[in-house]
Design a protein around this motif. Structure first.
Motif, PDB file in Angstrom:
ATOM      1  N   GLN A  62       0.833  -1.204   0.000  1.00  0.00           N
ATOM      2  CA  GLN A  62       0.000   0.000   0.000  1.00  0.00           C
ATOM      3  C   GLN A  62       0.864   1.249   0.000  1.00  0.00           C
ATOM      4  N   ASP A  63       2.171   1.064  -0.163  1.00  0.00           N
ATOM      5  CA  ASP A  63       3.082   2.201  -0.226  1.00  0.00           C
ATOM      6  C   ASP A  63       3.041   2.792  -1.628  1.00  0.00           C
ATOM      7  N   HIS A  64       2.752   4.077  -1.712  1.00  0.00           N
ATOM      8  CA  HIS A  64       2.581   4.682  -3.034  1.00  0.00           C
ATOM      9  C   HIS A  64       3.816   4.518  -3.903  1.00  0.00           C
ATOM     10  N   LYS A  65       5.007   4.488  -3.286  1.00  0.00           N
ATOM     11  CA  LYS A  65       6.235   4.380  -4.086  1.00  0.00           C
ATOM     12  C   LYS A  65       6.347   3.006  -4.723  1.00  0.00           C
ATOM     13  N   MET A  66       5.968   1.973  -3.958  1.00  0.00           N
ATOM     14  CA  MET A  66       6.016   0.619  -4.520  1.00  0.00           C
ATOM     15  C   MET A  66       4.950   0.453  -5.601  1.00  0.00           C
ATOM     16  N   ILE A  67       3.762   1.027  -5.356  1.00  0.00           N
ATOM     17  CA  ILE A  67       2.699   0.932  -6.359  1.00  0.00           C
ATOM     18  C   ILE A  67       3.140   1.631  -7.647  1.00  0.00           C
ATOM     19  N   ALA A  68       3.834   2.760  -7.481  1.00  0.00           N
ATOM     20  CA  ALA A  68       4.343   3.468  -8.668  1.00  0.00           C
ATOM     21  C   ALA A  68       5.277   2.569  -9.459  1.00  0.00           C
ATOM     22  N   LYS A  69       6.162   1.847  -8.763  1.00  0.00           N
ATOM     23  CA  LYS A  69       7.099   0.972  -9.467  1.00  0.00           C
ATOM     24  C   LYS A  69       6.360  -0.190 -10.133  1.00  0.00           C
ATOM     25  N   GLN A  70       5.305  -0.663  -9.471  1.00  0.00           N
ATOM     26  CA  GLN A  70       4.515  -1.735 -10.084  1.00  0.00           C
ATOM     27  C   GLN A  70       3.895  -1.244 -11.390  1.00  0.00           C
ATOM     28  N   PHE A  71       3.326  -0.030 -11.357  1.00  0.00           N
ATOM     29  CA  PHE A  71       2.755   0.541 -12.575  1.00  0.00           C
ATOM     30  C   PHE A  71       3.834   0.695 -13.648  1.00  0.00           C
ATOM     31  N   LEU A  72       5.005   1.171 -13.232  1.00  0.00           N
ATOM     32  CA  LEU A  72       6.066   1.431 -14.205  1.00  0.00           C
ATOM     33  C   LEU A  72       6.504   0.133 -14.884  1.00  0.00           C
ATOM     34  N   ILE A  73       6.728  -0.889 -14.084  1.00  0.00           N
ATOM     35  CA  ILE A  73       7.278  -2.116 -14.680  1.00  0.00           C
ATOM     36  C   ILE A  73       6.214  -2.845 -15.494  1.00  0.00           C
ATOM     37  N   THR A  74       4.947  -2.844 -15.020  1.00  0.00           N
ATOM     38  CA  THR A  74       3.883  -3.428 -15.841  1.00  0.00           C
ATOM     39  C   THR A  74       3.756  -2.646 -17.151  1.00  0.00           C
ATOM     40  N   GLY A  75       3.841  -1.314 -17.043  1.00  0.00           N
ATOM     41  CA  GLY A  75       3.788  -0.483 -18.245  1.00  0.00           C
ATOM     42  C   GLY A  75       4.924  -0.814 -19.197  1.00  0.00           C
ATOM     43  N   MET A  76       6.112  -1.095 -18.643  1.00  0.00           N
ATOM     44  CA  MET A  76       7.251  -1.428 -19.496  1.00  0.00           C
ATOM     45  C   MET A  76       7.026  -2.746 -20.230  1.00  0.00           C
ATOM     46  N   VAL A  77       6.465  -3.721 -19.514  1.00  0.00           N
ATOM     47  CA  VAL A  77       6.177  -5.002 -20.165  1.00  0.00           C
ATOM     48  C   VAL A  77       5.243  -4.761 -21.351  1.00  0.00           C
ATOM     49  N   TRP A  78       4.225  -3.925 -21.124  1.00  0.00           N
ATOM     50  CA  TRP A  78       3.279  -3.637 -22.203  1.00  0.00           C
ATOM     51  C   TRP A  78       3.930  -2.850 -23.334  1.00  0.00           C
ATOM     52  N   ALA A  79       4.853  -1.943 -22.963  1.00  0.00           N
ATOM     53  CA  ALA A  79       5.521  -1.157 -23.999  1.00  0.00           C
ATOM     54  C   ALA A  79       6.327  -2.075 -24.909  1.00  0.00           C
ATOM     55  N   VAL A  80       6.981  -3.082 -24.306  1.00  0.00           N
ATOM     56  CA  VAL A  80       7.758  -4.024 -25.118  1.00  0.00           C
ATOM     57  C   VAL A  80       6.820  -4.818 -26.027  1.00  0.00           C
ATOM     58  N   LEU A  81       5.712  -5.325 -25.444  1.00  0.00           N
ATOM     59  CA  LEU A  81       4.782  -6.114 -26.265  1.00  0.00           C
ATOM     60  C   LEU A  81       4.163  -5.253 -27.364  1.00  0.00           C
ATOM     61  N   GLY A  82       3.695  -4.050 -26.988  1.00  0.00           N
ATOM     62  CA  GLY A  82       3.066  -3.166 -27.966  1.00  0.00           C
ATOM     63  C   GLY A  82       4.054  -2.735 -29.035  1.00  0.00           C
ATOM     64  N   GLY A  83       5.283  -2.456 -28.608  1.00  0.00           N
ATOM     65  CA  GLY A  83       6.311  -2.071 -29.566  1.00  0.00           C
ATOM     66  C   GLY A  83       6.647  -3.208 -30.513  1.00  0.00           C
ATOM     67  N   LEU A  84       6.727  -4.406 -29.952  1.00  0.00           N
ATOM     68  CA  LEU A  84       7.014  -5.577 -30.774  1.00  0.00           C
ATOM     69  C   LEU A  84       5.927  -5.788 -31.831  1.00  0.00           C
ATOM     70  N   MET A  85       4.684  -5.532 -31.424  1.00  0.00           N
ATOM     71  CA  MET A  85       3.587  -5.655 -32.388  1.00  0.00           C
ATOM     72  C   MET A  85       3.790  -4.685 -33.548  1.00  0.00           C
TER      73      MET A  85
END
Lengths: 604, 190
Positions: free
Chosen positions: A38-61
């Protein structure tokens, strides 16, 4: 509630109602610290890394469909081994092409540039920069991430269903989205798309409500609204836009669900479908969906762009060692953009048979956006003017953002005119415009933010040399990819076509298409370089040894190098001035926590 | 320190969270009722009367706002039993509202006005979707009412903190007002 009663006995806490964080760290397990945090900093990192996974997949597409556009006649046997029946004989099928284009759009717009961008930086920066121990509701904040995560899993799973993911374009216009029989992607793929997007809307709302409540109610002592860094103002308007426009998309999607599954006629009329016959629906209006969609869709553009604008303002001021030029003008133009965002949606619909008189109103309102945009550009350039510029990678990406915003913004003036848009609509000109001004520019804002705040996130630095390589190749690549598309669009080349080599008018672009595809692959490879830099630096990067490595004024740099849950070990610092006192009275910088001296010149 | 919080006279962050959230719910229904107006101006629109039972439902939900307010009053006075009593009554009235709405849907169907499916007209479908979504929001309120009621039984929660019940009451009044808007809209405006 005992929670608050206990808090009242605590010493060392002041001003905020319900913050007893920072005393609980010894209770953390792996699960509560890294997963259900529930720490906002950890949640931010979760969003960032999930976003990165999607950026790689979307970019690959995009690399895959650029392969088709650049080499329509070649066959790549390795494609069949990845995509199976979607690339029989090493050539992408038309269905797969449309599925890739659709998923690329959905993923990049919503999952990367909305969740990955404002999810990351709103969560990370708002409590740190306003001086709060956490968000208004840390629990809802955690839920926001997990709704996003579930939406991600469902969207990802749609790639693996037998009939393929949705393939009717990221805007999901009916009837392709409303009729199971319209295309293979309109079957299960579309069901999963809708469920995923509904969950995504919930995630955005839960997050957005938190951002607004935190900014309005949890600022530390002395942090008046006009002492907020521009990042926070931009994230505030972003959240307001999201909270007011995403529910309307949800309304549109609910009606779509009823048309798809319960036989209603909101969007569907008595269409004749090959192999099925005439539908029993009567009197539905597909244009109605477009209105509901673009009422979100246009604010969405600013949901993507405003966080980047805010971060760029902050990073630019810090690295120019100068106050941001025209703070109040920046704020006013953010406000103007937020208002206008709701009044221009029909400029996406000039060719739907819109009444031309109504269209002219939307033209006027659309062109008005040029005013606040120009104010912002002017202020960024004057902030740079005669600054003592530090060309950090973050700063370079911030400057790159301004460059792209100008280049892409100017073509917006073209497209905002109904008369020109009727010719350019659905051509590569549009593709070039929105990729530069919204896609790549916002990615640059995001990169600027990651490079700038990485030391605060992980207590280490990113590698600078890799950062410079990343910046220059990405900048040059962005222009090399999208600049030629303007010419293609002017020549009438339509977007979303599968194979241009069979069109006499567009054969001439075969070499150009191949060139664009090649550059796209190079740029994609450089992003992998960035990812390597990112993950390597989390564990092995050069350690941050000083509290305030960029010599910045804002509050996040008054926290320990690796802040715990609760951000400040003691009291939350009090704020005495605005965040942009750089190069004032002979001081290079004066942090917000420094009281105003007696002989100080008046500024803000 | 407690006094310091009060003298600052700020809205509690969770109340602010709720207020902004209500704004987003408003936008959702604004989107739907706008779509309704657009669709109505086009061809093939079926005119029909709202079921009579919707009027009774309106009275019921108005009444529930009154009992809700009584519950807040009792909670602030620290009177636990009347407080819980009014919460229960409010929740029961909420359930009654939902039941009456459901009967309204049945009455329409009995009048041969299909809400969904192949024979449906989008006028009836709109009515159904809008009122059904409102119904879900009432259901959320009922669940929250029961949640607050049973939480108040546990010894851990002392009587002084009235924040949860204030949040629920704000939400409850909101879904009431929202229904009044929808009812007036569907009956006379739309």
């Amino acid at each position: 509630m005992s929670h608050e009663a206990a808090l009242h006995n605590h010493e060392g806490h002041e001003s905020h109602g319900h913050d007893d964080h920072g005393h609980h760290e010894h209770h953390d397990t792996f699960l509560t610290k890294y997963v259900f945090s529930q720490d906002h900093k950890m949640i931010a990192k979760q969003f960032l890394i999930t976003g990165m996974v999607w950026a790689v997949l979307g970019g690959l597409m995009s690399v895959l469909f650029r392969l088709q556009l650049g080499y329509p006649d070649a066959s790549f046997p390795w494609l069949e081994s990845i995509l199976g029946k979607w690339a029989k004989g090493g050539q992408i099928t038309p269905e797969a092409y449309y599925a890739l284009v659709t998923t690329h759009g959905t993923v990049l717009v919503f999952f990367v540039l909305t969740a990955g961008l404002s999810g990351t930086f709103a969560n990370f920066l708002i409590p740190l920069q306003v001086g709060a121990r956490d968000m208004a509701s840390p629990f809802m904040n955690m839920l926001s991430y997990w709704f996003f995560f579930t939406a991600s899993i469902i969207m990802l799973s749609s790639l693996f269903v037998e009939t393929g993911p949705f393939s009717g374009g990221w805007t999901a216009y009916p009837p392709l989205s409303a009729l199971h029989d319209a295309s293979p992607g309109s079957k299960t793929g579309m069901d999963l798309w809708i469920i995923s997007m509904a969950l995504f809307v919930v995630s955005s709302l839960l997050g957005g409500l938190n951002y607004i409540a935190t900014i309005l109610n949890m600022r530390t002592k002395g942090m008046s609204m006009t002492r907020l860094p521009l990042t926070i103002w931009a994230l505030f308007f972003t959240a307001v836009l999201g909270v007011l426009s995403f529910p309307v998309l949800l309304s549109g999607l609910i009606l779509l669900i009823f048309d798809r599954n319960f036989g209603t006629s909101f969007y569907l009329s008595d269409i004749y479908v090959n192999g099925v016959g005439a539908l029993s629906n009567e009197g539905g209006s597909a244009i109605l969906f477009q209105h509901l969609f673009w009422f979100l869709g246009h604010p969405e553009v600013y949901i993507i762009l405003l966080p980047a604008m805010g971060m760029v303002s902050e990073i630019m001021s810090v690295n120019s060692r100068k106050p941001i030029f025209g703070y109040m003008a920046m704020l006013g133009s953010l406000f103007a953009i937020a208002i206008l965002a709701f009044l221009v949606w029909a400029h996406h619909m000039f060719v739907t048979g819109l009444n031309p008189f109504l269209g002219s109103v939307f033209v006027l309102l659309t062109l008005l956006i040029a005013v606040p945009s120009a104010i912002k550009v002017f202020n960024w350039l004057t902030t740079l003017w005669r600054g003592n510029i530090r060309f950090t990678p973050g700063m370079l990406f911030a400057i790159g953002f301004v460059s792209l915003f100008i280049s892409g913004g100017l073509t917006g003036i073209w497209l905002g005119n109904a008369a020109l848009d009727i010719y350019l609509h659905d051509s590569y000109f549009v593709v070039a415009h929105f990729h530069i001004v919204m896609g790549v520019a916002s990615m640059f804002g995001m990169f600027a933010g990651v490079y700038h705040w990485f030391p605060k996130m992980y207590g280490r630095y990113l590698n600078n040399s890799l950062g410079y390589i990343h910046f220059w190749i990405t900048l040059a690549g962005a222009y090399l990819i999208f600049w030629p598309m303007h010419y293609q669009g002017l020549a009438g080349m339509p977007r979303r076509y599968f194979d241009f080599s069979i069109w006499e008018s567009f054969k001439q672009f075969a070499d150009l298409n191949r060139f664009i595809s090649t550059v796209a692959m190079i740029v994609f490879a450089v992003q992998i370089l960035f990812l390597i830099n990112f993950f390597y630096s989390i564990f092995k990067g050069r350690k941050v040894t000083v509290l305030n490595p960029w010599e910045s004024n804002t509050l996040e740099w008054t926290t320990p190098i690796n802040p715990g849950h609760g951000n400040w070990p003691g009291e939350i610092p009090e704020v005495h001035r605005w965040p942009y006192d750089y190069g004032k009275d002979g001081h290079d910088f004066i942090p917000q926590t420094t009281p105003v001296g007696e002989d100080e010149t008046e500024t803000h | 320190m407690a006094t310091e919080v009060k003298t600052k006279n700020k809205i509690h962050p969770q109340k602010m969270y709720l207020y902004v959230g209500l704004g987003s719910i408003v936008m959702m229904f604004a989107g739907l009722t706008s779509a309704y107006i657009v669709k109505k101006s086009q061809s093939n629109w079926l005119d029909f009367e709202l079921p009579k039972v919707f009027f009774i439902a309106t009275v019921v939900i108005l009444l529930s706002s009154f009992t809700m307010q009584m519950a807040v009053k009792k909670a602030k006075e620290g009177l636990q039993n009347p407080y819980r009593g009014f919460l229960t009554v409010t929740a029961i009235l909420g359930v009654a509202f939902m039941t009456l709405q459901y009967q309204g849907f049945m009455a329409l169907q009995a009048n041969n006005i299909a809400l969904t499916g192949a024979r449906s007209n989008s006028a009836a479908s709109f009515l159904f979707v809008i009122t059904f979504l409102h119904l879900l929001h009432v259901l959320g309120g009922v669940i929250a009412l029961f949640g607050v009621r049973f939480k108040s039984l546990s010894a851990k929660n002392n009587t002084e903190n009235t924040l949860p019940v204030e949040l629920v009451s704000t939400y409850w009044h909101f879904v009431d007002i929202l229904w009044i808007y929808l009812f007036v809209f569907l009956q006379w405006i739309g």
